[in-house]
Motif scaffolding. Structure first.
Motif, PDB file in Angstrom:
ATOM      1  N   ILE A  52       1.149  -1.455   0.240  1.00  0.00           N
ATOM      2  CA  ILE A  52       0.048   0.164   0.168  1.00  0.00           C
ATOM      3  C   ILE A  52       1.356   1.556   0.265  1.00  0.00           C
ATOM      4  CG2 ILE A  52      -0.568   0.060   2.274  1.00  0.00           C
ATOM      5  CD1 ILE A  52      -3.470   1.315   2.072  1.00  0.00           C
ATOM      6  N   GLY A  53       0.496   2.413  -0.555  1.00  0.00           N
ATOM      7  CA  GLY A  53       1.468   3.090  -1.608  1.00  0.00           C
ATOM      8  C   GLY A  53       1.070   4.509   0.486  1.00  0.00           C
ATOM      9  N   SER A  54       2.545   5.172  -0.007  1.00  0.00           N
ATOM     10  CA  SER A  54       2.149   5.981   1.346  1.00  0.00           C
ATOM     11  C   SER A  54       1.097   7.348   1.469  1.00  0.00           C
ATOM     12  CB  SER A  54       3.296   7.717   1.387  1.00  0.00           C
ATOM     13  OG  SER A  54       3.666   8.045  -0.609  1.00  0.00           O
ATOM     14  N   PHE A  55       0.402   8.124   0.104  1.00  0.00           N
ATOM     15  CA  PHE A  55      -0.450   8.428   0.035  1.00  0.00           C
ATOM     16  C   PHE A  55      -1.673   7.934   0.654  1.00  0.00           C
ATOM     17  CE2 PHE A  55       1.552   9.964  -3.795  1.00  0.00           C
ATOM     18  CZ  PHE A  55       1.432  11.334  -3.375  1.00  0.00           C
ATOM     19  N   ALA A  56      -2.411   6.635  -0.087  1.00  0.00           N
ATOM     20  CA  ALA A  56      -3.275   5.949   1.008  1.00  0.00           C
ATOM     21  C   ALA A  56      -2.785   5.941   2.659  1.00  0.00           C
ATOM     22  CB  ALA A  56      -3.473   4.582   0.426  1.00  0.00           C
ATOM     23  N   ILE A  57      -1.264   5.642   3.213  1.00  0.00           N
ATOM     24  CA  ILE A  57      -1.323   4.921   4.292  1.00  0.00           C
ATOM     25  C   ILE A  57      -1.307   6.579   4.978  1.00  0.00           C
ATOM     26  CG2 ILE A  57       0.804   5.010   5.589  1.00  0.00           C
ATOM     27  CD1 ILE A  57       1.692   2.619   4.501  1.00  0.00           C
ATOM     28  N   ASP A  58      -1.034   7.095   4.422  1.00  0.00           N
ATOM     29  CA  ASP A  58      -1.251   8.833   4.819  1.00  0.00           C
ATOM     30  C   ASP A  58      -2.693   9.564   5.333  1.00  0.00           C
ATOM     31  OD1 ASP A  58       1.112   9.096   5.392  1.00  0.00           O
ATOM     32  OD2 ASP A  58       1.571  10.847   3.179  1.00  0.00           O
ATOM     33  N   ALA A  59      -3.849   8.748   4.540  1.00  0.00           N
ATOM     34  CA  ALA A  59      -5.008   8.841   4.092  1.00  0.00           C
ATOM     35  C   ALA A  59      -5.618   8.156   6.099  1.00  0.00           C
ATOM     36  CB  ALA A  59      -5.906   8.554   3.163  1.00  0.00           C
ATOM     37  N   ILE A  60      -5.434   6.920   5.482  1.00  0.00           N
ATOM     38  CA  ILE A  60      -5.965   5.737   6.547  1.00  0.00           C
ATOM     39  C   ILE A  60      -5.678   6.811   7.704  1.00  0.00           C
ATOM     40  CG2 ILE A  60      -5.193   3.391   7.665  1.00  0.00           C
ATOM     41  CD1 ILE A  60      -4.460   2.791   5.147  1.00  0.00           C
ATOM     42  N   LYS A  61      -4.160   7.163   8.217  1.00  0.00           N
ATOM     43  CA  LYS A  61      -4.249   7.139   9.103  1.00  0.00           C
ATOM     44  C   LYS A  61      -5.065   8.819   9.962  1.00  0.00           C
ATOM     45  CE  LYS A  61       1.428   6.151   9.373  1.00  0.00           C
ATOM     46  NZ  LYS A  61       2.314   6.733  10.160  1.00  0.00           N
ATOM     47  N   GLU A  62      -5.026   9.522   9.037  1.00  0.00           N
ATOM     48  CA  GLU A  62      -5.957  11.294   9.700  1.00  0.00           C
ATOM     49  C   GLU A  62      -7.160   9.906   9.846  1.00  0.00           C
ATOM     50  OE1 GLU A  62      -6.467  14.830   7.027  1.00  0.00           O
ATOM     51  OE2 GLU A  62      -6.061  13.989   6.133  1.00  0.00           O
ATOM     52  N   TYR A  63      -7.755   9.144   9.665  1.00  0.00           N
ATOM     53  CA  TYR A  63      -8.957   9.143   9.672  1.00  0.00           C
ATOM     54  C   TYR A  63      -8.700   8.034  10.541  1.00  0.00           C
ATOM     55  CZ  TYR A  63     -12.887   5.218   9.507  1.00  0.00           C
ATOM     56  OH  TYR A  63     -13.562   4.552   9.203  1.00  0.00           O
ATOM     57  N   ILE A  64      -8.410   7.226  10.957  1.00  0.00           N
ATOM     58  CA  ILE A  64      -8.245   6.515  12.305  1.00  0.00           C
ATOM     59  C   ILE A  64      -7.378   7.184  13.382  1.00  0.00           C
ATOM     60  CG2 ILE A  64      -6.864   5.046  13.605  1.00  0.00           C
ATOM     61  CD1 ILE A  64      -6.306   3.023  11.013  1.00  0.00           C
ATOM     62  N   ASN A  65      -6.913   8.314  13.328  1.00  0.00           N
ATOM     63  CA  ASN A  65      -6.560   9.632  14.287  1.00  0.00           C
ATOM     64  C   ASN A  65      -7.461  10.690  14.584  1.00  0.00           C
ATOM     65  OD1 ASN A  65      -4.617   7.684  15.177  1.00  0.00           O
ATOM     66  ND2 ASN A  65      -3.264   9.459  13.561  1.00  0.00           N
ATOM     67  N   GLY A  66      -8.296  10.246  13.769  1.00  0.00           N
ATOM     68  CA  GLY A  66      -9.751  11.569  14.021  1.00  0.00           C
ATOM     69  C   GLY A  66     -11.151  11.150  14.093  1.00  0.00           C
ATOM     70  N   GLY A  67     -11.370  11.048  12.416  1.00  0.00           N
ATOM     71  CA  GLY A  67     -12.600  10.128  11.608  1.00  0.00           C
ATOM     72  C   GLY A  67     -13.245   8.783  12.297  1.00  0.00           C
ATOM     73  N   ARG A  68     -12.271   8.196  12.119  1.00  0.00           N
ATOM     74  CA  ARG A  68     -13.043   6.315  13.046  1.00  0.00           C
ATOM     75  C   ARG A  68     -13.183   7.031  14.426  1.00  0.00           C
ATOM     76  NH1 ARG A  68     -11.180   2.535  15.525  1.00  0.00           N
ATOM     77  NH2 ARG A  68     -12.211   0.394  14.986  1.00  0.00           N
ATOM     78  N   SER A  69     -12.180   7.630  14.709  1.00  0.00           N
ATOM     79  CA  SER A  69     -13.282   7.653  16.300  1.00  0.00           C
ATOM     80  C   SER A  69     -13.649   8.681  16.659  1.00  0.00           C
ATOM     81  CB  SER A  69     -11.629   8.552  16.589  1.00  0.00           C
ATOM     82  OG  SER A  69     -10.827   8.093  17.100  1.00  0.00           O
TER      83      SER A  69
END
Length: 301
Positions: free
Chosen positions: A183-200
């Motif tokens: 999985i590429g860096s763009f997807a990883i960055d988007a997942i991290k932002e989502y997990i740390n913010g929106g998903r919570s």
């Protein structure tokens, strides 16, 4: 059709589940095709599966054609019944498989639909990253394009399936086959932002804890239909006049890799295809790529 025949079909269903590891969705499709053939048998006054002959199969194919079934649908039905009779033959329930002598309807060859990079850029810019759902939508879109996974594989992802350290996701595919996909860096960055913010934030609405990566507004695992709705909204927000689905993203993933020089075997592994023939539909070349190759390599271009 008597109870014995129905018991044979039930045994076939169990065979698909236990021995073939087919998904509930796949088994449901098989059984629907068999029910359709049972209606044909009743119409032809055929009482038992063992009484079906090659002539009956030809009549069935003719009926499918006359009723306007697409070639792909007709081929799927015949393939299902061929598998059923192969199982019945193995169990000594029938003496012949009348479907082995019938050829599948010739399939129409269509190039898979895909998106160009400019269209993708517009899609990636559409989600509102100030909202939990916008962060989820961006992460979802990035994962579909970065990994080329099926929608069923995507909705089944758990947070723990993402390995941020080495940049891979753990995917459970068709027939419960497991694989790791980069999985590429763009997807990883988007997942991290989502997990740390929106998903919570979305998780706060959940009725019970969940490990699911992608959540709906109720905090539950998003469904395949939900993913299609999300993609439709992204297209609308991006003001694009294109058809997009999870499978179009999968087509786009494969097409872009091959156009950039990836070999077919590697793409096969990434897509989770059992047969190389399934991957070969992506070997078409875009017009832009074809022109570039011509200009770069023809002596008098």
């Amino acid at each position: 059709m008597n109870n014995n025949q129905q018991a044979h079909i039930q045994s076939f269903s169990e065979y698909l589940q236990i021995e073939k590891n087919c998904s509930p969705h796949t088994i449901s499709g098989y059984l629907q095709d068999i029910e359709h053939f049972k209606s044909f048998m009743k119409q032809q006054t055929i009482d038992v599966l063992a009484a079906v002959s090659y002539v009956d199969v030809r009549i069935y194919l003719t009926e499918l054609h006359e009723r306007g079934y697409a070639r792909k649908t007709a081929a799927r039905k015949i393939s299902t019944l061929r598998s059923l009779y192969r199982f019945l033959l193995r169990e000594n329930i029938v003496q012949i498989n009348p479907f082995t002598m019938s050829s599948l309807p010739k399939q129409e060859k269509r190039l898979p639909q895909f998106l160009y990079e400019q269209e993708l850029s517009q899609l990636f810019e559409a989600p509102d990253l100030t909202t939990p759902l916008g962060q989820r939508d961006k992460a979802l879109l990035e994962v579909l394009y970065a990994c080329g996974i099926r929608v069923s594989e995507c909705v089944a992802l758990d947070v723990e399936d993402i390995d941020f350290a080495i940049g891979t996701i753990f995917v459970t595919g068709k027939g419960r086959k497991e694989r790791y996909v980069p999985i590429g860096s763009f997807a990883i960055d988007a997942i991290k932002e989502y997990i740390n913010g929106g998903r919570s934030d979305l998780l706060s609405s959940a009725k019970e804890p969940t490990k699911a990566l992608f959540l709906n507004f109720r905090g539950a695992r998003v469904t395949a239909r939900g993913v299609r709705t999300i993609l439709d909204k992204i297209v609308k927000d991006a003001s694009l006049h294109v058809h997009i689905s999870p499978h179009v993203m999968r087509h786009t993933f494969a097409t872009h890799l091959l156009n950039e020089g990836a070999d077919l075997r590697s793409v096969q592994e990434l897509l989770g295809h059992s047969n190389l023939s399934s991957t070969q539909i992506y070997t078409h070349v875009t017009g832009d790529r074809l022109k570039t190759i011509y200009m770069n390599h023809h002596p008098r271009a």
